[in-house]
Design an enzyme around this catalytic site. Structure first.
Site, PDB file in Angstrom:
ATOM      1  N   GLY A 122      16.082  37.223  87.026  1.00 33.50           N
ATOM      2  CA  GLY A 122      15.238  37.595  85.663  1.00 33.50           C
ATOM      3  C   GLY A 122      13.876  37.876  86.127  1.00 33.50           C
TER       4      GLY A 122
ATOM      5  N   TYR B  17      21.609  26.773  72.282  1.00 30.16           N
ATOM      6  CA  TYR B  17      20.636  26.901  73.265  1.00 30.16           C
ATOM      7  C   TYR B  17      20.145  25.457  73.865  1.00 30.16           C
ATOM      8  CZ  TYR B  17      16.206  28.308  75.703  1.00 30.16           C
ATOM      9  OH  TYR B  17      15.300  28.260  76.535  1.00 30.16           O
TER      10      TYR B  17
HETATM   11  P1  NDP Z   1      12.224  36.867  78.927  1.00 28.90           P
HETATM   12  O1  NDP Z   1      12.964  37.227  77.858  1.00 28.90           O
HETATM   13  O2  NDP Z   1      10.889  37.621  78.974  1.00 28.90           O
HETATM   14  O3  NDP Z   1      12.724  36.877  80.366  1.00 28.90           O
HETATM   15  C1  NDP Z   1      14.080  36.717  80.773  1.00 28.90           C
HETATM   16  C2  NDP Z   1      14.722  37.270  82.069  1.00 28.90           C
HETATM   17  O4  NDP Z   1      15.985  36.897  82.069  1.00 28.90           O
HETATM   18  C3  NDP Z   1      14.593  38.841  82.051  1.00 28.90           C
HETATM   19  O5  NDP Z   1      14.013  39.304  83.180  1.00 28.90           O
HETATM   20  C4  NDP Z   1      15.979  39.292  82.015  1.00 28.90           C
HETATM   21  O6  NDP Z   1      16.293  40.450  82.609  1.00 28.90           O
HETATM   22  C5  NDP Z   1      16.778  37.868  82.567  1.00 28.90           C
HETATM   23  N1  NDP Z   1      18.110  37.870  82.047  1.00 28.90           N
HETATM   24  C6  NDP Z   1      18.591  37.446  80.846  1.00 28.90           C
HETATM   25  N2  NDP Z   1      20.043  37.510  80.930  1.00 28.90           N
HETATM   26  C7  NDP Z   1      20.143  38.128  81.954  1.00 28.90           C
HETATM   27  C8  NDP Z   1      21.498  38.185  82.642  1.00 28.90           C
HETATM   28  N3  NDP Z   1      22.937  37.891  81.922  1.00 28.90           N
HETATM   29  N4  NDP Z   1      21.638  38.500  83.895  1.00 28.90           N
HETATM   30  C9  NDP Z   1      20.480  38.872  84.571  1.00 28.90           C
HETATM   31  N5  NDP Z   1      19.277  38.554  84.073  1.00 28.90           N
HETATM   32  C10 NDP Z   1      19.279  38.051  82.841  1.00 28.90           C
HETATM   33  O7  NDP Z   1      12.158  35.188  78.787  1.00 28.90           O
HETATM   34  P2  NDP Z   1      11.498  34.326  79.467  1.00 28.90           P
HETATM   35  O8  NDP Z   1      10.555  34.636  80.600  1.00 28.90           O
HETATM   36  O9  NDP Z   1      10.591  33.445  78.599  1.00 28.90           O
HETATM   37  O10 NDP Z   1      12.682  33.257  80.218  1.00 28.90           O
HETATM   38  C11 NDP Z   1      12.836  32.890  81.170  1.00 28.90           C
HETATM   39  C12 NDP Z   1      13.737  31.584  81.261  1.00 28.90           C
HETATM   40  O11 NDP Z   1      12.786  30.392  80.747  1.00 28.90           O
HETATM   41  C13 NDP Z   1      14.913  31.551  80.430  1.00 28.90           C
HETATM   42  O12 NDP Z   1      15.921  30.646  81.281  1.00 28.90           O
HETATM   43  C14 NDP Z   1      14.422  30.726  79.191  1.00 28.90           C
HETATM   44  O13 NDP Z   1      15.456  29.945  78.705  1.00 28.90           O
HETATM   45  C15 NDP Z   1      13.380  29.704  79.867  1.00 28.90           C
HETATM   46  N6  NDP Z   1      12.359  29.367  78.715  1.00 28.90           N
HETATM   47  C16 NDP Z   1      11.563  30.151  77.975  1.00 28.90           C
HETATM   48  C17 NDP Z   1      10.726  29.436  77.165  1.00 28.90           C
HETATM   49  C18 NDP Z   1       9.664  30.308  76.501  1.00 28.90           C
HETATM   50  O14 NDP Z   1       9.356  29.934  75.209  1.00 28.90           O
HETATM   51  N7  NDP Z   1       9.645  31.664  76.644  1.00 28.90           N
HETATM   52  C19 NDP Z   1      10.254  28.108  77.304  1.00 28.90           C
HETATM   53  C20 NDP Z   1      11.212  27.482  77.975  1.00 28.90           C
HETATM   54  C21 NDP Z   1      12.124  27.866  78.797  1.00 28.90           C
HETATM   55  P3  NDP Z   1      17.100  41.619  82.080  1.00 28.90           P
HETATM   56  O15 NDP Z   1      17.312  41.659  80.625  1.00 28.90           O
HETATM   57  O16 NDP Z   1      16.609  42.857  82.934  1.00 28.90           O
HETATM   58  O17 NDP Z   1      18.622  41.314  82.919  1.00 28.90           O
HETATM   59  C1  8X3 Z   2      12.201  27.864  74.780  1.00 24.96           C
HETATM   60  C2  8X3 Z   2      11.446  26.850  73.957  1.00 24.96           C
HETATM   61  O1  8X3 Z   2      11.219  25.661  71.821  1.00 24.96           O
HETATM   62  O2  8X3 Z   2      11.830  28.261  71.845  1.00 24.96           O
HETATM   63  O3  8X3 Z   2      13.102  27.121  75.461  1.00 24.96           O
HETATM   64  O4  8X3 Z   2      13.292  26.508  72.374  1.00 24.96           O
HETATM   65  S1  8X3 Z   2      11.997  26.714  72.339  1.00 24.96           S
END
Ligand code: NDP
Ligand code: 8X3
Length: 252
Positions: free
Chosen positions: A9, A153
């Site tokens: 990702g 989620y």
């Molecule tokens: P983004 O949406 O900015 O990035 C998500 C990344 O995951 C993208 O690069 C996307 O790439 C990739 N991805 C999603 N689905 C797939 C798939 N099926 N196969 C391959 N790649 C995939 O989100 P974040 O950077 O915020 O999220 C990253 C991680 O952190 C996630 O696991 C999220 O749940 C977690 N998280 C996020 C928080 C937040 O508030 N932002 C807080 C806590 C945790 P592409 O679409 O090119 O496949």
């Molecule tokens: C992403 C943080 O609070 O939107 O994991 O679920 S929250």
């Protein structure tokens, strides 16, 4: 010799910021994602800017065959993997359980839980062969505290929490570290994906407080990966100062 990290990702958010940080510190990077054009363009950018080796692999972590085809047989020069960052993941929708869309549930569970498992299983032979390595899983405060409308989620991230603990126990005998990092609200493409492109709703998510940035989290990931071999951060919860846990915020 430069170290090697695999980041799932890496087309946006934490994964992209982490690739930038590790490349800047002279790590060679294997970056993955589904958006082919963005991924390859980003790989070129990293090579030019930091003079490191970058391998960009386009696949969907939900597709078990694709995961093993790409990661199960890495070119010889990429097999000395030091760190796997299991970051790819998403939330889809924010409804009460009786209103939720089962297709969204499937996608979240298939990506956040099963995808993480497939990637880990495909990469582990490189780590166990060398009796060293580090797996860093992206959980969430949502896996620590369930909030209203978070249901599936939250459950998927609670599974990441439990699996990280389980992996740490099982991989002790191979001297492989397992860390789980659980961020709170961070401004990435996350909210836009969750609300399926509704940018007004996405913007509401961060209204009235200063959230974490992708770079904030990338710095913490880098710190976690850079500690001496005998130190492992097992479980790390990090929020912005306006957030107390998965539920409570102070909004202006
Ligand atoms: P983004 O949406 O900015 O990035 C998500 C990344 O995951 C993208 O690069 C996307 O790439 C990739 N991805 C999603 N689905 C797939 C798939 N099926 N196969 C391959 N790649 C995939 O989100 P974040 O950077 O915020 O999220 C990253 C991680 O952190 C996630 O696991 C999220 O749940 C977690 N998280 C996020 C928080 C937040 O508030 N932002 C807080 C806590 C945790 P592409 O679409 O090119 O496949
Ligand atoms: C992403 C943080 O609070 O939107 O994991 O679920 S929250």
């Amino acid at each position: 010799m430069n170290k090697i990290i695999i980041i799932t990702g890496a087309t946006s958010g934490f994964g992209k910021a982490a690739a930038e940080k590790f490349a800047a510190e002279k790590w060679n990077c294997i970056i993955t994602g589904r958006r082919e054009e963005q991924l390859h363009a980003f790989a070129d950018e990293l090579r030019t800017k930091y003079h490191v080796r970058v391998l960009s692999l386009v696949f969907d972590v939900q597709q078990r065959d694709q995961v093993f085809a790409h990661l199960g047989n890495l070119p010889e020069e990429w097999r000395q993997v030091d760190v796997l960052l299991n970051n790819a993941g998403l939330a889809l929708g924010r409804e009460h359980i009786d209103q939720g869309d089962p297709d969204d549930w499937d996608t979240m569970i298939d990506t956040n839980v099963k995808g993480l498992l497939y990637v880990t299983r495909a990469v582990l032979p490189y780590l166990t062969a060398r009796r060293q390595g580090h797996i860093i899983n992206l959980g969430s405060v949502a896996g620590k505290d369930v909030y209203e409308n978070g249901n599936v989620y939250c459950a998927s991230k609670a599974a990441v929490d439990t699996l990280s603990h389980a992996m740490r126990i099982d991989l002790l005998q191979h001297s492989i570290k397992v860390s789980a990092i659980h961020p709170g609200a961070a401004k990435t493409e996350f909210a836009s994906v969750r609300f399926k492109g509704d940018e007004d709703k996405a913007a509401q998510t961060y209204k009235g407080f200063e959230p974490l940035s992708a770079e904030d989290v990338a710095g913490i990931i880098y710190y976690t990966a850079s500690l001496p071999a005998h130190i492992c951060i097992n479980d790390l919860v990090v929020t912005c100062t306006a957030q107390a846990d998965g539920i409570y915020f102070f909004k202006q």
